[in-house]
Design a protein around this motif. Sequence first.
Motif, short mmCIF file in Angstrom:
data_model
loop_
_atom_site.label_atom_id
_atom_site.label_comp_id
_atom_site.label_asym_id
_atom_site.label_seq_id
_atom_site.Cartn_x
_atom_site.Cartn_y
_atom_site.Cartn_z
N GLY A 146 17.34 -3.05 55.67
CA GLY A 146 18.38 -2.83 54.85
C GLY A 146 18.34 -1.27 54.76
O GLY A 146 19.12 -0.77 53.82
N THR A 147 17.68 -0.50 55.53
CA THR A 147 18.00 1.15 55.31
C THR A 147 18.63 1.48 56.65
O THR A 147 18.63 0.77 57.88
CB THR A 147 16.85 1.82 55.12
OG1 THR A 147 15.97 1.69 56.08
CG2 THR A 147 16.21 1.18 53.60
N PHE A 148 19.20 2.98 56.64
CA PHE A 148 19.67 3.30 58.12
C PHE A 148 18.95 4.55 58.18
O PHE A 148 19.44 5.27 59.25
CB PHE A 148 21.28 3.61 57.73
CG PHE A 148 21.78 2.11 57.71
CD1 PHE A 148 22.19 1.39 58.76
CD2 PHE A 148 22.36 1.68 56.32
CE1 PHE A 148 22.73 0.25 58.50
CE2 PHE A 148 22.96 0.36 56.31
CZ PHE A 148 23.10 -0.26 57.27
N GLU A 149 17.93 5.12 57.56
CA GLU A 149 17.48 6.37 57.52
C GLU A 149 15.88 6.10 58.29
O GLU A 149 15.42 5.15 57.80
CB GLU A 149 17.35 7.08 56.29
CG GLU A 149 18.43 7.77 55.88
CD GLU A 149 18.26 8.80 54.63
OE1 GLU A 149 17.33 8.61 53.81
OE2 GLU A 149 19.05 9.59 54.56
N PRO A 150 15.41 6.78 59.15
CA PRO A 150 14.04 6.73 59.56
C PRO A 150 13.16 6.64 58.44
O PRO A 150 13.40 7.64 57.63
CB PRO A 150 13.96 8.08 60.64
CG PRO A 150 14.73 8.83 60.19
CD PRO A 150 16.12 8.13 59.63
N LEU A 151 12.03 6.15 58.70
CA LEU A 151 10.79 6.15 57.81
C LEU A 151 10.61 7.52 57.39
O LEU A 151 9.96 7.82 56.48
CB LEU A 151 9.72 5.40 58.52
CG LEU A 151 8.47 5.28 57.63
CD1 LEU A 151 8.67 4.60 56.29
CD2 LEU A 151 7.43 4.48 58.33
N ALA A 152 10.55 8.35 58.64
CA ALA A 152 10.07 9.79 58.39
C ALA A 152 10.82 10.55 57.17
O ALA A 152 10.50 11.70 56.51
CB ALA A 152 10.35 10.61 59.42
N ALA A 153 12.16 10.05 56.89
CA ALA A 153 12.97 10.53 55.78
C ALA A 153 12.78 10.15 54.31
O ALA A 153 13.24 10.37 53.43
CB ALA A 153 14.45 10.56 56.08
N ASP A 154 11.82 8.95 54.33
CA ASP A 154 11.24 8.40 52.96
C ASP A 154 10.36 9.28 52.20
O ASP A 154 9.37 9.76 52.71
CB ASP A 154 10.72 7.11 53.28
CG ASP A 154 10.32 6.41 51.92
OD1 ASP A 154 10.25 6.81 51.05
OD2 ASP A 154 10.00 5.30 52.35
N PRO A 155 10.71 10.08 51.23
CA PRO A 155 9.82 10.88 50.52
C PRO A 155 8.61 10.49 50.01
O PRO A 155 7.47 10.95 50.25
CB PRO A 155 10.53 11.16 48.97
CG PRO A 155 12.12 10.96 49.65
CD PRO A 155 12.19 9.76 50.47
N ALA A 156 8.65 8.91 49.74
CA ALA A 156 7.27 8.68 49.51
C ALA A 156 6.42 8.34 50.54
O ALA A 156 5.11 8.70 50.35
CB ALA A 156 7.54 7.26 48.66
N ALA A 157 6.95 8.07 51.73
CA ALA A 157 5.98 8.09 53.12
C ALA A 157 5.74 9.30 53.47
O ALA A 157 4.82 9.49 53.83
CB ALA A 157 7.04 7.47 54.08
N GLN A 158 6.42 10.28 53.17
CA GLN A 158 6.22 11.74 53.31
C GLN A 158 4.95 12.04 52.69
O GLN A 158 3.94 13.01 53.06
CB GLN A 158 7.45 12.85 53.04
CG GLN A 158 8.52 12.36 53.90
CD GLN A 158 9.71 13.49 53.67
OE1 GLN A 158 9.65 13.81 52.46
NE2 GLN A 158 10.78 13.50 54.46
N VAL A 159 4.90 11.73 51.40
CA VAL A 159 3.67 12.31 50.44
C VAL A 159 2.62 11.62 50.79
O VAL A 159 1.39 12.26 50.98
CB VAL A 159 4.21 12.08 49.01
CG1 VAL A 159 2.73 12.10 48.28
CG2 VAL A 159 5.13 13.05 48.64
#
Length: 396
Positions: A271-284
């Motif tokens: 349902g998304t088009f951005e890579p997981l690396a761009a997810d702020p929650a995943a980054q933190v």
Amino acid sequence: MTTATRPALSDGAHPTDVARALAPEITARADEAEALGTLPRDLVERLRAAGVFRALQPRSLGGFEVAPVEFIHLIEELARADGSAGWLAAIGAGAPAFTAWLEPAVATQLFGPDADFLAATVFAPTGRAVPDGGGQFAVDGRWPFASGCRHAEWLLGGVFVFDGDTPRMIPDQGPDWRLAFFPRAGAEIVDNWDVLGLRATGSNDILARGLRVAEERTISPFFQPARQDGPLWRLAFFTLVGVALVGVPLGIARRALDEFTDLATTKTRAGTFEPLAADPAAQVEFARAEAALRSARAFVLDEAGALWDTARTGDPPSLEQRAGFQLAAQQAMRAARQAVDTTFSLTGAGAVHAGHPLQRCFRDLHTVSQHVYFSPSALKRFAGTRFGIAQPTHLM
């Protein structure tokens, strides 16, 4: 045409370079090893040829007496390649190290002055040794979790010495708890290694009945100092066990974080088009796990270095130093679990597939965490030491 030689400890190669030379093939054959339930024999022989199993062995038997920090680096790199390989290297280096508690003449008689043997060790005293009055014991027992027994030539099993029907008691110690050296040919392997993780370690039960073991081939390392001289042998036995094992969770967790780093730049969630690396929650979450692992690793290496500095001056490390190293090892396991659990969770459903590297990191790390060395009881021992509370010290 010249053939490149593999770096080996016997040639003076740095332990990290030895491990990195072995790592690509170990990683490439991890599935094969899991299917076999043990490392392929040719890989075991490569580890042997590189000197991995002699890294902590006394020099008088042809070993290298590698410093603790360098040995942790060695195991960390192998465990990053594959958790089972790192575990087998750590366990496999143990028994040759523990020959330091034998009388030197007995060790030389058993193994030769240039010993190069493979062994499996089980500390738990699930065996029974009955003296026959002539300097020998009749040994019976069943020892679980005998990692590496499939390729071992010697076994080292925990026993209680019995006088009649009751364990022999030693003043100010308790039961007479020893480890007995005996040839692998004298025992039966019980094929019961069907488990969650570390599946390629072949950690089956071993069974022995009516073995004859000379008393001089038994050691009491939890309660007696080593008979070899040198800085490595000034470390208490259980401290040496920790030095051997702590690189495994550090290496597995490093692999998990590195795998996630590569995956996150290309993986997108449904349902998304951005890579997981761009997810702020995943980054933190990722950054916190990375920071925790790096901090824990630095803590381990700092405490291991302090142990070595003290031992090199000619003194055994203090109880406080031993407790500090155990605390660091506990923190390493806690940070490793955080790293593996975080990356596994962030990866989503794809991580559950058998071919995904993160599922093996998850399985292997949680299996390692069940070992007695990483028991939370170590935290109580550390606190008791700091608070001045008297306690048994043989597990420190």
